[in-house]
Design an enzyme around this catalytic site. Sequence first.
Site, PDB file in Angstrom:
ATOM      1  N   ASP A 130       0.834  -1.203   0.000  1.00 39.24           N
ATOM      2  CA  ASP A 130       0.000   0.000   0.000  1.00 39.24           C
ATOM      3  C   ASP A 130       0.868   1.251   0.000  1.00 39.24           C
ATOM      4  OD1 ASP A 130      -2.098  -1.757   0.278  1.00 39.24           O
ATOM      5  OD2 ASP A 130      -2.659  -1.100   2.290  1.00 39.24           O
ATOM      6  N   ARG A 180      -0.898  -1.049  -8.678  1.00 40.43           N
ATOM      7  CA  ARG A 180      -2.311  -0.775  -8.383  1.00 40.43           C
ATOM      8  C   ARG A 180      -2.469   0.748  -8.422  1.00 40.43           C
ATOM      9  NH1 ARG A 180      -3.447  -1.187  -2.248  1.00 40.43           N
ATOM     10  NH2 ARG A 180      -3.412  -3.435  -2.524  1.00 40.43           N
TER      11      ARG A 180
HETATM   12  P1  FDA Z   1     -14.290   8.432  -5.415  1.00 40.67           P
HETATM   13  O1  FDA Z   1     -13.794   8.787  -4.061  1.00 40.67           O
HETATM   14  O2  FDA Z   1     -14.459   9.513  -6.409  1.00 40.67           O
HETATM   15  O3  FDA Z   1     -15.636   7.649  -5.264  1.00 40.67           O
HETATM   16  C1  FDA Z   1     -16.425   7.252  -6.385  1.00 40.67           C
HETATM   17  C2  FDA Z   1     -17.706   6.628  -5.870  1.00 40.67           C
HETATM   18  O4  FDA Z   1     -17.383   5.421  -5.201  1.00 40.67           O
HETATM   19  C3  FDA Z   1     -18.414   7.481  -4.819  1.00 40.67           C
HETATM   20  O5  FDA Z   1     -19.301   8.385  -5.420  1.00 40.67           O
HETATM   21  C4  FDA Z   1     -19.123   6.415  -4.025  1.00 40.67           C
HETATM   22  O6  FDA Z   1     -20.293   5.994  -4.698  1.00 40.67           O
HETATM   23  C5  FDA Z   1     -18.153   5.273  -4.017  1.00 40.67           C
HETATM   24  N1  FDA Z   1     -17.246   5.295  -2.858  1.00 40.67           N
HETATM   25  C6  FDA Z   1     -15.952   5.650  -2.830  1.00 40.67           C
HETATM   26  N2  FDA Z   1     -15.423   5.502  -1.601  1.00 40.67           N
HETATM   27  C7  FDA Z   1     -16.424   5.040  -0.845  1.00 40.67           C
HETATM   28  C8  FDA Z   1     -16.526   4.663   0.524  1.00 40.67           C
HETATM   29  N3  FDA Z   1     -15.498   4.740   1.364  1.00 40.67           N
HETATM   30  N4  FDA Z   1     -17.724   4.220   0.958  1.00 40.67           N
HETATM   31  C9  FDA Z   1     -18.795   4.129   0.128  1.00 40.67           C
HETATM   32  N5  FDA Z   1     -18.755   4.476  -1.172  1.00 40.67           N
HETATM   33  C10 FDA Z   1     -17.599   4.918  -1.649  1.00 40.67           C
HETATM   34  N6  FDA Z   1      -5.401   4.803  -1.083  1.00 40.67           N
HETATM   35  C11 FDA Z   1      -4.133   5.090  -0.767  1.00 40.67           C
HETATM   36  O7  FDA Z   1      -3.808   6.252  -0.526  1.00 40.67           O
HETATM   37  N7  FDA Z   1      -3.191   4.095  -0.711  1.00 40.67           N
HETATM   38  C12 FDA Z   1      -3.484   2.804  -0.995  1.00 40.67           C
HETATM   39  O8  FDA Z   1      -2.604   1.949  -0.938  1.00 40.67           O
HETATM   40  C13 FDA Z   1      -4.829   2.488  -1.339  1.00 40.67           C
HETATM   41  N8  FDA Z   1      -5.192   1.218  -1.639  1.00 40.67           N
HETATM   42  C14 FDA Z   1      -6.464   0.972  -2.105  1.00 40.67           C
HETATM   43  C15 FDA Z   1      -6.810  -0.311  -2.509  1.00 40.67           C
HETATM   44  C16 FDA Z   1      -8.061  -0.546  -3.044  1.00 40.67           C
HETATM   45  C17 FDA Z   1      -8.410  -1.922  -3.500  1.00 40.67           C
HETATM   46  C18 FDA Z   1      -8.996   0.526  -3.185  1.00 40.67           C
HETATM   47  C19 FDA Z   1     -10.332   0.309  -3.814  1.00 40.67           C
HETATM   48  C20 FDA Z   1      -8.666   1.780  -2.744  1.00 40.67           C
HETATM   49  C21 FDA Z   1      -7.418   2.023  -2.189  1.00 40.67           C
HETATM   50  N9  FDA Z   1      -7.080   3.267  -1.707  1.00 40.67           N
HETATM   51  C22 FDA Z   1      -5.775   3.528  -1.366  1.00 40.67           C
HETATM   52  C23 FDA Z   1      -8.130   4.300  -1.492  1.00 40.67           C
HETATM   53  C24 FDA Z   1      -8.273   5.204  -2.692  1.00 40.67           C
HETATM   54  O9  FDA Z   1      -7.127   6.017  -2.800  1.00 40.67           O
HETATM   55  C25 FDA Z   1      -9.511   6.099  -2.564  1.00 40.67           C
HETATM   56  O10 FDA Z   1      -9.419   6.882  -1.431  1.00 40.67           O
HETATM   57  C26 FDA Z   1     -10.816   5.344  -2.544  1.00 40.67           C
HETATM   58  O11 FDA Z   1     -10.782   4.207  -3.365  1.00 40.67           O
HETATM   59  C27 FDA Z   1     -11.964   6.239  -3.056  1.00 40.67           C
HETATM   60  O12 FDA Z   1     -11.719   6.603  -4.366  1.00 40.67           O
HETATM   61  P2  FDA Z   1     -12.576   6.087  -5.624  1.00 40.67           P
HETATM   62  O13 FDA Z   1     -11.637   5.764  -6.713  1.00 40.67           O
HETATM   63  O14 FDA Z   1     -13.458   4.981  -5.214  1.00 40.67           O
HETATM   64  O15 FDA Z   1     -13.356   7.368  -6.126  1.00 40.67           O
END
Ligand code: FDA
Length: 296
Positions: A130, A180
């Site tokens: 991560d 990732r």
């Molecule tokens: P965005 O935040 O724009 O969300 C898009 C949509 O997804 C929202 O409108 C909502 O519907 C849904 N959604 C997103 N987050 C949600 C939540 N918590 N609860 C409910 N719905 C939600 N970050 C980092 O800094 N270091 C890392 O190593 C990782 N590793 C990692 C692994 C995996 C498998 C994932 C999925 C995410 C990470 N992250 C991470 C977190 C990442 O950086 C980010 O903060 C979250 O994934 C939210 O971003 P989205 O891409 O989902 O888009």
Amino acid sequence: MLRSILLYLSQQQALRRWMETSALARPLTRRFVAGETLEEAVAACRAIHREGMAVALDHLGENVTTAVESQASLVESLKAVREIADQRLRATVSIKLTQFGLDLDTAFCRENVAPLVAAARQAGTGVEVDMESSGYVDRTLAIVEDLHGRYGCVRAVIQAYLYRSEEDIRRLCAARIPVRLCKGAYREPPSVAFPAKAQVDENYLRLGRVLLTAGIDPALATHDERMLALVRGLSPDRFEIQMLYGVRRDLQRRLVAEGYRVRLYLPYGEAWYPYLMRRLAERPANLWFVLRSLAS
Ligand code: FDA
């Protein structure tokens, strides 16, 4: 505003200690954390497999302050690798380097993680490293690059909100290190990260195109359907989509039904507080989920 408050609270160690040891607070975690033990995580992993998805097992913990604690993290993650091998789980392990002693010393941390990567290689699985806040990026990537050279089977994480990420992702792809790609979850100043969400999204799409063109075993970590436009028309065996346990379960099922490879990031363990607070900060509406679990 609420987001900033939640991110601020996620870094408060006294509150963290109180929450993690309070029996009252424990039910709050149910939606986003598999449980406190490896056994509970394995049971959740099996349920996820039945739904057609792979897993990245994450034993929760970060910013340990002693060598003893960081060695305990190694022991826990080694147990997870052993379960993956013994029970033939379709799972990798995901770790944070501050859990393995990055705050103590970079070389110590690297050698503390090395046995885990060696064990993962022997078990036929991998270690996903991560990415934490921006002050750790150089040291984290240096360790990933070193471990990749020694064992293979590691995946780096790149955060689209950082200005530096395009250079990093191109270097990792050239070195054939799997990546990732996520948007980024920490509170960062505008000197290092795009301040506006629209800029982060735009950069995610730009970096996603680089990764899908030049990357090895690329993983798009997102719940944002607009980001998944990146994979339209691509064969599903060329990449995987990663999502968090408990987040957008409707989308997870739909992607599986459409034939995509989906891996769920599955956290477990007692040190759940900073993880839960980051999930709440991403979507303050999640406060309702956690309050509802408290009521039930
Ligand atoms: P965005 O935040 O724009 O969300 C898009 C949509 O997804 C929202 O409108 C909502 O519907 C849904 N959604 C997103 N987050 C949600 C939540 N918590 N609860 C409910 N719905 C939600 N970050 C980092 O800094 N270091 C890392 O190593 C990782 N590793 C990692 C692994 C995996 C498998 C994932 C999925 C995410 C990470 N992250 C991470 C977190 C990442 O950086 C980010 O903060 C979250 O994934 C939210 O971003 P989205 O891409 O989902 O888009």
